[in-house]
Design a protein around this motif. Structure first.
Motif, PDB file in Angstrom:
ATOM      1  N   ALA A   6     -11.458  10.527  -2.130  1.00  0.00           N
ATOM      2  CA  ALA A   6     -10.506  10.666  -3.236  1.00  0.00           C
ATOM      3  C   ALA A   6      -9.574  11.848  -3.026  1.00  0.00           C
ATOM      4  CB  ALA A   6     -11.259  10.813  -4.554  1.00  0.00           C
ATOM      5  N   GLU A   7     -10.108  12.937  -2.499  1.00  0.00           N
ATOM      6  CA  GLU A   7      -9.297  14.128  -2.252  1.00  0.00           C
ATOM      7  C   GLU A   7      -8.179  13.824  -1.249  1.00  0.00           C
ATOM      8  OE1 GLU A   7      -9.916  18.790  -0.831  1.00  0.00           O
ATOM      9  OE2 GLU A   7     -11.652  17.489  -1.198  1.00  0.00           O
ATOM     10  N   VAL A   8      -8.523  13.099  -0.184  1.00  0.00           N
ATOM     11  CA  VAL A   8      -7.522  12.731   0.817  1.00  0.00           C
ATOM     12  C   VAL A   8      -6.468  11.810   0.213  1.00  0.00           C
ATOM     13  CG1 VAL A   8      -7.133  11.522   2.991  1.00  0.00           C
ATOM     14  CG2 VAL A   8      -9.117  13.025   2.744  1.00  0.00           C
ATOM     15  N   LEU A   9      -6.912  10.810  -0.540  1.00  0.00           N
ATOM     16  CA  LEU A   9      -5.992   9.831  -1.107  1.00  0.00           C
ATOM     17  C   LEU A   9      -5.015  10.473  -2.080  1.00  0.00           C
ATOM     18  CD1 LEU A   9      -8.552   6.948  -1.651  1.00  0.00           C
ATOM     19  CD2 LEU A   9      -6.711   6.992   0.032  1.00  0.00           C
ATOM     20  N   ARG A  10      -5.492  11.411  -2.886  1.00  0.00           N
ATOM     21  CA  ARG A  10      -4.581  12.101  -3.802  1.00  0.00           C
ATOM     22  C   ARG A  10      -3.526  12.889  -3.035  1.00  0.00           C
ATOM     23  NH1 ARG A  10      -9.106  12.261  -7.533  1.00  0.00           N
ATOM     24  NH2 ARG A  10     -10.093  13.954  -6.368  1.00  0.00           N
ATOM     25  N   SER A  11      -3.898  13.420  -1.863  1.00  0.00           N
ATOM     26  CA  SER A  11      -2.956  14.227  -1.082  1.00  0.00           C
ATOM     27  C   SER A  11      -1.824  13.392  -0.496  1.00  0.00           C
ATOM     28  CB  SER A  11      -3.697  14.952   0.043  1.00  0.00           C
ATOM     29  OG  SER A  11      -4.026  14.074   1.109  1.00  0.00           O
ATOM     30  N   ILE A  12      -1.990  12.065  -0.411  1.00  0.00           N
ATOM     31  CA  ILE A  12      -0.916  11.200   0.085  1.00  0.00           C
ATOM     32  C   ILE A  12      -0.316  10.368  -1.052  1.00  0.00           C
ATOM     33  CG2 ILE A  12      -1.764  11.138   2.458  1.00  0.00           C
ATOM     34  CD1 ILE A  12      -2.934   8.356   1.895  1.00  0.00           C
ATOM     35  N   GLY A  13      -0.503  10.841  -2.287  1.00  0.00           N
ATOM     36  CA  GLY A  13       0.178  10.242  -3.432  1.00  0.00           C
ATOM     37  C   GLY A  13      -0.453   9.000  -4.004  1.00  0.00           C
ATOM     38  N   MET A  14      -1.770   8.798  -3.778  1.00  0.00           N
ATOM     39  CA  MET A  14      -2.429   7.609  -4.296  1.00  0.00           C
ATOM     40  C   MET A  14      -3.338   7.959  -5.477  1.00  0.00           C
ATOM     41  SD  MET A  14      -3.106   5.457  -0.763  1.00  0.00           S
ATOM     42  CE  MET A  14      -2.870   3.851  -1.507  1.00  0.00           C
ATOM     43  N   VAL A  73       0.824  -1.209   0.000  1.00  0.00           N
ATOM     44  CA  VAL A  73       0.000   0.000   0.000  1.00  0.00           C
ATOM     45  C   VAL A  73       0.857   1.256   0.000  1.00  0.00           C
ATOM     46  CG1 VAL A  73      -1.848   1.220   1.212  1.00  0.00           C
ATOM     47  CG2 VAL A  73      -1.778  -1.269   1.258  1.00  0.00           C
ATOM     48  N   TYR A  74       2.031   1.196   0.627  1.00  0.00           N
ATOM     49  CA  TYR A  74       2.859   2.395   0.715  1.00  0.00           C
ATOM     50  C   TYR A  74       3.556   2.744  -0.603  1.00  0.00           C
ATOM     51  CZ  TYR A  74       6.346  -1.261   1.788  1.00  0.00           C
ATOM     52  OH  TYR A  74       7.124  -2.387   1.767  1.00  0.00           O
ATOM     53  N   LEU A  75       3.544   1.807  -1.595  1.00  0.00           N
ATOM     54  CA  LEU A  75       4.158   2.098  -2.885  1.00  0.00           C
ATOM     55  C   LEU A  75       3.151   2.175  -4.026  1.00  0.00           C
ATOM     56  CD1 LEU A  75       7.481   0.003  -3.011  1.00  0.00           C
ATOM     57  CD2 LEU A  75       7.212   2.458  -2.687  1.00  0.00           C
ATOM     58  N   LEU A  76       2.266   1.179  -4.124  1.00  0.00           N
ATOM     59  CA  LEU A  76       1.339   1.141  -5.258  1.00  0.00           C
ATOM     60  C   LEU A  76       0.240   2.182  -5.071  1.00  0.00           C
ATOM     61  CD1 LEU A  76       1.000  -2.677  -5.948  1.00  0.00           C
ATOM     62  CD2 LEU A  76       2.544  -1.007  -6.981  1.00  0.00           C
ATOM     63  N   PRO A  77      -0.038   2.991  -6.085  1.00  0.00           N
ATOM     64  CA  PRO A  77      -0.971   4.104  -5.898  1.00  0.00           C
ATOM     65  C   PRO A  77      -2.453   3.748  -5.973  1.00  0.00           C
ATOM     66  CG  PRO A  77       0.019   4.208  -8.082  1.00  0.00           C
ATOM     67  CD  PRO A  77       0.704   3.079  -7.360  1.00  0.00           C
ATOM     68  N   LEU A  78      -2.830   2.632  -6.601  1.00  0.00           N
ATOM     69  CA  LEU A  78      -4.245   2.380  -6.866  1.00  0.00           C
ATOM     70  C   LEU A  78      -5.054   2.105  -5.597  1.00  0.00           C
ATOM     71  CD1 LEU A  78      -6.539   1.939  -8.923  1.00  0.00           C
ATOM     72  CD2 LEU A  78      -5.866  -0.466  -9.014  1.00  0.00           C
ATOM     73  N   VAL A  79      -6.209   2.781  -5.489  1.00  0.00           N
ATOM     74  CA  VAL A  79      -7.217   2.483  -4.469  1.00  0.00           C
ATOM     75  C   VAL A  79      -8.575   2.479  -5.160  1.00  0.00           C
ATOM     76  CG1 VAL A  79      -8.270   3.126  -2.280  1.00  0.00           C
ATOM     77  CG2 VAL A  79      -5.881   3.687  -2.694  1.00  0.00           C
ATOM     78  N   GLU A  80      -9.295   1.368  -5.095  1.00  0.00           N
ATOM     79  CA  GLU A  80     -10.637   1.299  -5.665  1.00  0.00           C
ATOM     80  C   GLU A  80     -11.630   1.841  -4.641  1.00  0.00           C
ATOM     81  OE1 GLU A  80     -10.591  -2.460  -8.662  1.00  0.00           O
ATOM     82  OE2 GLU A  80     -10.518  -2.946  -6.532  1.00  0.00           O
ATOM     83  N   LEU A  81     -12.405   2.846  -5.040  1.00  0.00           N
ATOM     84  CA  LEU A  81     -13.405   3.460  -4.164  1.00  0.00           C
ATOM     85  C   LEU A  81     -14.798   3.069  -4.642  1.00  0.00           C
ATOM     86  CD1 LEU A  81     -12.024   7.104  -3.684  1.00  0.00           C
ATOM     87  CD2 LEU A  81     -12.015   5.239  -2.017  1.00  0.00           C
ATOM     88  N   VAL A  82     -15.590   2.532  -3.726  1.00  0.00           N
ATOM     89  CA  VAL A  82     -16.967   2.156  -4.053  1.00  0.00           C
ATOM     90  C   VAL A  82     -17.865   2.630  -2.924  1.00  0.00           C
ATOM     91  CG1 VAL A  82     -18.405   0.306  -4.985  1.00  0.00           C
ATOM     92  CG2 VAL A  82     -15.916  -0.020  -4.859  1.00  0.00           C
TER      93      VAL A  82
END
Length: 475
Positions: A157-165, A138-147
């Protein structure tokens, strides 16, 4: 103001989430009844510390505070993000998410790392949650599926983008979301190939990592096949290879029985393939390979490289100093040699990056270069004064020795985490008209900014080592 993440469940995924938030400056509170949780998560975070910052050419924020809690209410108090990563049992998830809904702040995002359950299943007993399904590590791969709820996933999504995901919104609920459905298809086919004696676990892995795995890393599935269609494009590919969908190439609708014999066969082959390495060694090998590939993708902005570039641009600029800070980063593993020391070529790379950063400071940036003007390096002189180690913080400051007319002469100080001088690089550049390829005066604004730096730096001591040539003895 420091933000707080609450991590519930400290396994491989929960530990990865903790590392991702922590290394992006968040305080992290972990709740896990496992008496070994602190050790296990500590090892995951140690792996993250040596790999995640190596993806960037800017320094990540200072680490947040990590704490472990035996009380769920204490861990969730004041959290901005809560991530549940408990085992894939719906009854357990109902219990944990129900408690978190009561205990976490109403403003907190509550995410579940579930790889298979739908949001409607997670919230069927009144809990508040969205699916936030990541990929290991999780600390390297950027993908997170949001449902889940559109407004809540947008906040997430806004939070996740702020930590490089890279948040990927799944349009409709479906079992296993998007990515794991592909993995399941490949996994089923691989099981048959092993069971039928056609390939071993190692041979299947070689087929992936030596071929299409490399293509998928940068282009995915459809873009890869578009290229396979040649000049005629995707339509030609579909016409040419579409008929094979009706051929008996795969057994995707059929699953081999999980007998003891099949499990033993696969486990034995897997042990023969990689049992000579510990799990931690395999993780570090994986992380080093990922860092190398993802850094390569940064240069073109393709795939995960584009996510890194966006996050890096958003990282805070270094604090002001007497001399401008033109570099502040962690030394990646790929910059070191067999003994863990930074290879001499990368001292030059660090200095060259500092020159590029200084050019940006005076306005000689990408737009300036696109207008047909730039500075070209004429001469460099490097002094190697001390060793720099993998994972160590490297800071570069720059003094202007000359900044009038066509010439720009810079002196870079490369320092380690303790502020000790590890190297210096003196560089002379000439301003060039890119259309005529001849030296020329810089644009007025760039020239003025450069002169302002030069005038300010005249009051500073002339740096020791400046003006030296190779082999010259110190006085």
């Amino acid at each position: 103001m420091t933000q707080k993440a609450c991590i519930v469940g400290g396994g491989v995924i929960g530990g990865g989430w903790a590392a991702r938030f922590l290394l992006n400056g968040w305080d992290v509170a972990v709740f896990d009844p496992d008496p070994e949780a602190e050790r296990k998560i500590g090892e995951v975070i140690d792996n993250a510390r040596r790999s995640l910052p190596a993806l960037y050419d800017k320094r990540l924020p200072d680490e947040g505070k990590l704490s472990f809690h035996s009380d769920l209410a204490e861990a969730a108090a004041g959290a901005d993000w809560v991530q549940e990563s408990v085992p894939e049992r719906l009854d357990l998830k109902h219990k944990v998410l129900g408690s978190l809904t009561e205990l976490a702040p109403k403003t907190a995002v509550i995410g579940s790392s579930t790889s298979g359950f739908k949001p409607s299943e997670l919230t069927s007993e009144g809990a508040r949650a969205v699916v936030a399904h990541p990929f290991n590590p999780v600390y390297l791969l950027p993908l997170v599926e949001l449902v889940g709820d559109a407004a809540e996933t947008a906040r997430a999504a806004e939070v996740l983008r702020s930590i490089g995901m890279f948040p990927l919104h799944v349009r409709k609920e479906i079992d296993a979301h998007i990515a794991d459905r592909f993995l399941e298809a490949v996994w089923r086919e691989a099981l048959w190939l092993v069971k039928d004696g056609i390939a071993t676990t190692e041979e299947i892995d070689e087929a992936i990592r030596m071929g299409f795995g490399l293509r998928w890393a940068q282009m995915g599935l459809f873009e890869t096949y578009r290229i396979a269609g040649g000049e005629a494009g995707m339509k030609h590919f579909m016409a040419q290879f579409g008929p094979c969908l009706s051929w008996p190439w795969t057994k995707l609708m059929d699953v081999p029985e999980f007998t003891d014999e099949l499990v033993d066969l696969i486990a034995g082959q897997s042990d023969a393939q990689s049992g000579h390495r510990s799990i931690r060694e395999l993780e570090r090998l994986r992380d080093d390979n990922l860092v190398g590939m993802m850094r390569a993708l940064k240069k073109s902005g393709s795939g995960a490289g584009g996510v890194l570039n966006t996050h890096e641009r958003a990282l805070a600029a270094p604090a002001e100093a007497e001399l401008p800070i033109t570099g502040d980063r962690q030394i990646p593993q790929s910059w070191t040699d067999y003994n863990g020391h930074m290879n001499e070529a990368h001292y030059l790379e660090a200095g060259a990056a500092a020159t590029d950063r200084f050019m940006e400071l005076i306005g000689a940036d990408a737009d300036y270069i696109a207008s047909g003007k730039s500075y070209f390096t004429v001469e460099n002189h490097l002094r190697y004064l001390d060793e720099l180690l993998a994972g160590e913080r490297l800071t570069v400051t720059t003094q202007v020795l000359q900044g009038e007319g066509k010439k720009m002469q810079l002196f870079h100080f490369l320092k380690n985490a303790d502020g000790k001088l590890a190297a210096t690089m003196e560089t002379l550049l000439l301003h060039v008209d890119l259309n005529t390829r001849a030296s020329s005066l810089p644009g007025a604004e760039v020239g003025e900014k450069l002169k302002a730096f030069a005038d300010a730096h005249k009051a500073l001591p002339f740096p020791e080592g400046a003006g030296r040539f190779v082999g010259q003895k110190a006085v």
